[in-house]
Write an enzyme that holds these catalytic residues in place. Sequence first.
Site, mmCIF file in Angstrom:
data_model
loop_
_atom_site.group_PDB
_atom_site.id
_atom_site.type_symbol
_atom_site.label_atom_id
_atom_site.label_comp_id
_atom_site.label_asym_id
_atom_site.label_seq_id
_atom_site.Cartn_x
_atom_site.Cartn_y
_atom_site.Cartn_z
ATOM 1 N N TYR A 1 -13.040 8.288 -13.071
ATOM 2 C CA TYR A 1 -12.466 7.067 -11.858
ATOM 3 C C TYR A 1 -12.632 6.435 -13.229
ATOM 4 O O TYR A 1 -11.974 5.005 -12.865
ATOM 5 C CB TYR A 1 -13.376 7.606 -11.142
ATOM 6 C CG TYR A 1 -13.688 5.920 -10.412
ATOM 7 C CD1 TYR A 1 -12.478 5.746 -9.464
ATOM 8 C CD2 TYR A 1 -14.874 6.335 -9.412
ATOM 9 C CE1 TYR A 1 -12.364 4.770 -9.000
ATOM 10 C CE2 TYR A 1 -14.411 4.691 -8.921
ATOM 11 C CZ TYR A 1 -14.147 4.185 -8.455
ATOM 12 O OH TYR A 1 -13.969 2.775 -7.939
ATOM 13 N N ASP B 1 5.157 1.152 -3.985
ATOM 14 C CA ASP B 1 3.772 1.738 -5.154
ATOM 15 C C ASP B 1 3.483 0.642 -6.169
ATOM 16 O O ASP B 1 4.094 0.155 -6.386
ATOM 17 C CB ASP B 1 4.073 2.682 -5.770
ATOM 18 C CG ASP B 1 3.210 3.702 -7.014
ATOM 19 O OD1 ASP B 1 2.447 3.259 -6.912
ATOM 20 O OD2 ASP B 1 3.761 5.092 -7.172
ATOM 21 N N THR C 1 -15.393 -2.086 -9.785
ATOM 22 C CA THR C 1 -17.200 -1.358 -9.295
ATOM 23 C C THR C 1 -17.386 -1.425 -10.506
ATOM 24 O O THR C 1 -17.607 -1.668 -11.928
ATOM 25 C CB THR C 1 -15.723 0.021 -9.472
ATOM 26 O OG1 THR C 1 -17.155 0.731 -9.101
ATOM 27 C CG2 THR C 1 -15.765 0.559 -10.707
ATOM 28 N N ASP C 2 -18.748 -1.605 -10.132
ATOM 29 C CA ASP C 2 -20.254 -1.143 -11.259
ATOM 30 C C ASP C 2 -20.504 0.034 -11.864
ATOM 31 O O ASP C 2 -21.114 0.080 -13.429
ATOM 32 C CB ASP C 2 -22.164 -1.038 -10.205
ATOM 33 C CG ASP C 2 -21.713 0.050 -9.363
ATOM 34 O OD1 ASP C 2 -20.637 0.592 -9.405
ATOM 35 O OD2 ASP C 2 -23.173 -0.163 -9.090
ATOM 36 N N GLU C 3 -19.630 0.898 -11.466
ATOM 37 C CA GLU C 3 -19.378 2.361 -12.823
ATOM 38 C C GLU C 3 -18.606 2.232 -14.291
ATOM 39 O O GLU C 3 -19.193 2.746 -14.870
ATOM 40 C CB GLU C 3 -18.514 3.389 -11.865
ATOM 41 C CG GLU C 3 -19.336 3.628 -9.823
ATOM 42 C CD GLU C 3 -19.194 5.051 -9.294
ATOM 43 O OE1 GLU C 3 -17.456 5.489 -10.458
ATOM 44 O OE2 GLU C 3 -18.745 5.514 -8.991
ATOM 45 N N LEU D 1 0.153 4.310 1.036
ATOM 46 C CA LEU D 1 -0.561 5.129 2.151
ATOM 47 C C LEU D 1 -0.644 6.167 1.592
ATOM 48 O O LEU D 1 0.060 7.778 1.861
ATOM 49 C CB LEU D 1 0.821 4.933 3.408
ATOM 50 C CG LEU D 1 0.764 3.587 3.645
ATOM 51 C CD1 LEU D 1 1.933 3.785 5.121
ATOM 52 C CD2 LEU D 1 -0.786 3.086 4.172
ATOM 53 N N ASP E 1 0.953 -1.201 -0.012
ATOM 54 C CA ASP E 1 0.078 -0.176 -0.065
ATOM 55 C C ASP E 1 0.758 1.247 -0.486
ATOM 56 O O ASP E 1 1.869 1.162 1.077
ATOM 57 C CB ASP E 1 -0.795 -0.356 1.250
ATOM 58 C CG ASP E 1 -2.175 1.347 0.807
ATOM 59 O OD1 ASP E 1 -3.018 0.546 0.766
ATOM 60 O OD2 ASP E 1 -1.784 2.052 0.688
ATOM 61 N N LYS F 1 -11.180 2.630 -14.087
ATOM 62 C CA LYS F 1 -11.489 1.276 -13.924
ATOM 63 C C LYS F 1 -12.074 -0.014 -14.832
ATOM 64 O O LYS F 1 -11.195 -0.587 -14.901
ATOM 65 C CB LYS F 1 -12.468 1.137 -12.632
ATOM 66 C CG LYS F 1 -12.468 2.373 -11.049
ATOM 67 C CD LYS F 1 -11.097 1.301 -10.869
ATOM 68 C CE LYS F 1 -11.486 -0.012 -10.085
ATOM 69 N NZ LYS F 1 -10.822 -0.398 -9.450
#
Length: 328
Positions: free
Chosen positions: A144, A54, A117-119, A31, A29, A148
Amino acid sequence: MTGGAGFIGSNFVRLANKQNPDWQIEILDKLTYAGNPQNLDGLDPTKVHLTKGDICDNELVDTLVKDCDAVIHFAAESHNDNSLTSPWPFVETNIVGTYTLLEAVRKYEKRYHHISTDEVYGDLELDDPHKFTEDTPYMPSSPYSSTKAGSDHLVRAWIRSFGIQATISNCSNNYGPYQHVEKFIPRQITNILLGDRPKLYGSGENVRDWIHVDDHNSAVLAILDKGKLSETYMIGANGEKNNKEVLEQILEIMGQPKDAYDHVSDRPGHDLRYAIDASKLKNELGWQPKYTDFASGITATIEWYKNNRSWWEPLKAQTEKKYQELGR
Ligand code: NAD
Ligand code: DAU
């Protein structure tokens, strides 16, 4: 796994550690502002280890992937409003980062699960009788969701062209503990706790299909356990509600008048409605959500924010400053 210090990832670590106490979980992560190592407090350090780094760093990714059995990829730039003011980190992390992981799992022939995601499917009309399924065409709206979608396409191409052992899941809006105060539900709860008025974008008619974060994560564990390689699974729990309803419910539970909020300007390109058909996941893998009563899930979430002020208070001023600049 990647992104284990964020909202869904840290809840995943807790659930996975509880269900599979023998697993060694290595977290990568970066961070960013959204990641917090405190989200992992209390976990057994001999079972859970965090490496700060990263996912675009191919040497580091190579070293970590070489020694693991499977990669579960949660890390992302995840907030639509941020993607509208500053798209580059989304392109870099969501697309280049996913590419970097895919090259490592290809090289070392590791199992890979991709959290999406559903987006990626765009949005639905309010009266559309259809919901998103695994076969819905991609039509993302924001920087975004388009990054994705791009990352999902990379996974699909790496499956078809290189035969990597991968699965994908596309989930709807999550709620629960450890969610950053930039997101809708925590923003409203923490505004009320501070005596500030909640903020509703536009008319508030936009519908999201809410799922408790533990239900999302139990579905991911089911896919890891029983999912068919190369397949995509929709994750959702029939939780459709419009934003106005959700906000009024939060206000009511917190003892405020139902209209004690401000209407603010709308998000540009704001998706109207998401709705998930999770039949494939339920029928093929036997998964069922546990948190089917939104009222009790949201009450427990409000309690968590009440009891964990020291977790969210340091994030609040900077987050609200950004919203103020946007007029939202
Ligand atoms: P989050 O923003 O809370 O956490 C993201 C985590 O990724 C943070 O810990 C951050 O430090 C880390 N990260 C960001 N860039 C990184 C990089 N370049 N290298 C390594 N780590 C990096 O996000 P979240 O809400 O927990 O979402 C997790 C995943 O689930 C994302 O892939 C998101 O697209 C997906 N998803 C989220 C929702 C939702 O409702 N929040 C719904 C469906 C899918
Ligand atoms: O559908 C899954 C997606 O859900 C995930 O892929 C994203 O990572 C996650 O952030 C979430 O995206 P949304 O844009 O739907 O979530 P957000 O919490 O930002 O907003 C939820 C709804 O509430 C949306 O219609 C915008 C609205 N909203 C949001 C904020 C922050 C408000 O009305 N007021 C607000 O202050």
